[in-house]
Motif scaffolding. Structure first.
Motif, PDB file in Angstrom:
ATOM      1  N   GLU A  18       0.835  -1.204   0.000  1.00 12.61           N
ATOM      2  CA  GLU A  18       0.000   0.000   0.000  1.00 12.61           C
ATOM      3  C   GLU A  18       0.867   1.251   0.000  1.00 12.61           C
ATOM      4  OE1 GLU A  18      -3.703   2.117   0.112  1.00 12.61           O
ATOM      5  OE2 GLU A  18      -3.081   0.096  -0.431  1.00 12.61           O
ATOM      6  N   ARG A  48       1.953   1.900  -3.504  1.00 10.03           N
ATOM      7  CA  ARG A  48       0.826   2.372  -4.319  1.00 10.03           C
ATOM      8  C   ARG A  48       0.562   3.858  -4.093  1.00 10.03           C
ATOM      9  NH1 ARG A  48      -4.248   3.668  -4.038  1.00 10.03           N
ATOM     10  NH2 ARG A  48      -4.235   3.423  -1.762  1.00 10.03           N
ATOM     11  N   VAL A  49       0.608   4.295  -2.820  1.00  8.16           N
ATOM     12  CA  VAL A  49       0.384   5.708  -2.524  1.00  8.16           C
ATOM     13  C   VAL A  49       1.439   6.573  -3.201  1.00  8.16           C
ATOM     14  CG1 VAL A  49       0.354   7.434  -0.681  1.00  8.16           C
ATOM     15  CG2 VAL A  49      -0.828   5.253  -0.367  1.00  8.16           C
ATOM     16  N   GLN A  85       1.003   6.901  -7.002  1.00  5.94           N
ATOM     17  CA  GLN A  85      -0.146   7.693  -7.445  1.00  5.94           C
ATOM     18  C   GLN A  85      -0.036   9.174  -7.104  1.00  5.94           C
ATOM     19  OE1 GLN A  85      -3.676   5.785  -5.939  1.00  5.94           O
ATOM     20  NE2 GLN A  85      -3.536   4.087  -7.378  1.00  5.94           N
ATOM     21  N   PRO A 123      -4.454   5.929   4.019  1.00  7.31           N
ATOM     22  CA  PRO A 123      -3.618   6.394   2.912  1.00  7.31           C
ATOM     23  C   PRO A 123      -3.920   7.829   2.493  1.00  7.31           C
ATOM     24  CG  PRO A 123      -4.429   4.177   2.479  1.00  7.31           C
ATOM     25  CD  PRO A 123      -5.173   4.677   3.677  1.00  7.31           C
ATOM     26  N   ARG A 124      -5.185   8.258   2.614  1.00  5.85           N
ATOM     27  CA  ARG A 124      -5.527   9.622   2.192  1.00  5.85           C
ATOM     28  C   ARG A 124      -4.820  10.668   3.044  1.00  5.85           C
ATOM     29  NH1 ARG A 124      -9.870   7.562   4.931  1.00  5.85           N
ATOM     30  NH2 ARG A 124     -10.541   8.713   6.809  1.00  5.85           N
ATOM     31  N   THR A 152      -1.307  10.921   1.612  1.00  8.78           N
ATOM     32  CA  THR A 152      -1.328  11.652   0.341  1.00  8.78           C
ATOM     33  C   THR A 152      -1.511  13.142   0.578  1.00  8.78           C
ATOM     34  OG1 THR A 152      -2.247   9.727  -0.813  1.00  8.78           O
ATOM     35  CG2 THR A 152      -2.512  11.868  -1.872  1.00  8.78           C
TER      36      THR A 152
END
Length: 287
Positions: A153, A156-157, A160, A192-193, A196
């Motif tokens: 994960e 992935r963060v 992106q 995750p947000r 980000t």
């Protein structure tokens, strides 16, 4: 034209020591020094290898110090020679977490030196806390990579971020090098947000080095650990030196990453630059 004497100058007994954690560190099972120990290296790297090998444990071997300590090569030539020594398997720069007596932790940098050239596989095992058997022969070409495990994960963060803001577009090598840092963040804040948002909020008009910028934010904005209070909890065991707690530093740019993300001691962008330019500056600096 007179031929320059390229025998390594013997290091002075006054050669400066590095700050604790930043100096020369030896490796096990090295071959005895002999006449041809560094004969496989280019001339400039051969000279510098002999100079570094004679230095004591803990000596400062950064490019600036080495340039001042010997008479032939300036700082840029020394930096290129250090890259050559890294690719040849003699040197690795590592960043790791060290626990202090008061229970706090800090990052320290270590520069490991091996008179015997080592393969990337040997260095990876050694930096993970294992002491491998001596290499019968150094493999400068790594074997075919094993199938990759599913991406985390954290990866992935990072991958992106460029979709969220093009100023933070990262390469695959960048994501791999920063993956452990992002995983540490998600272990403390699993949303995750939030990660980000912390990485993309309030960006400057131009981000010249996205990888370095993201690394700085991952470090500076890291959430605190969620402490669990329990009177019966046993004292924490000392952290193991191996595993992902040790990060290899790119000899050229200093960016940290896991050993498999920085093969031969140089990150992928620096290896690509080196392969395009083929630096061969053998200019001798006169005293």
């Amino acid at each position: 034209m007179a031929v320059q004497n390229l025998s390594p100058a013997l290091p002075s007994s006054a050669h400066p020591l590095a700050n604790p954690g930043y100096g020369k560190r030896g490796t096990p099972d090295q071959e005895p020094l002999h006449r041809d120990s560094f004969a496989h290296l280019p001339l400039r790297a051969r000279y510098l290898a002999g100079f570094i090998d004679a230095l004591p444990e803990g000596a400062a071997i950064d490019a600036k110090t080495l340039a001042k300590a010997q008479p032939l090569y300036g700082q840029m030539a020394v930096r290129s020679a250090l890259n050559e020594l890294t690719v040849a398997g003699h040197l690795r720069r590592v960043r790791r977490v060290a626990e202090q007596e008061d229970g706090t932790v800090r990052w320290v940098s270590e520069t490991y030196w091996s008179r015997t050239a080592r393969s990337s596989a040997w260095w990876t095992r050694f930096l993970d806390g294992d002491v491998p058997e001596p290499d019968p022969e150094v493999a400068h070409v790594d074997p075919a990579p094993e199938p990759r495990a599913p991406r985390s994960e954290a990866y992935r963060v990072l991958a992106q971020l460029g979709l969220r803001d093009p100023r933070l577009t990262l390469s695959a090598a960048d994501c791999a090098a920063l993956e452990d840092h992002a995983a540490t963040w998600l272990a403390r804040d699993p949303a995750p947000r939030n990660l980000t948002q912390a990485l993309t909020a309030g960006l400057p008009p131009t981000v010249h080095a996205p990888r370095a910028f993201v690394a700085r934010r991952l470090r500076d904005k890291l959430p605190p650990e969620r402490l669990q209070f329990s009177p019966a909890a046993p004292p924490a065991e000392p952290r193991h030196r191996g595993g992902h707690r040790n990060l290899v530093e790119c000899t050229e740019c200093g960016v940290p990453g896991r050993p498999d993300a920085i093969p031969d001691g140089l990150c992928n962008p620096c290896q690509a630059t080196r392969s395009r330019t083929h630096p061969v500056d053998l200019t001798v600096r006169h005293a």
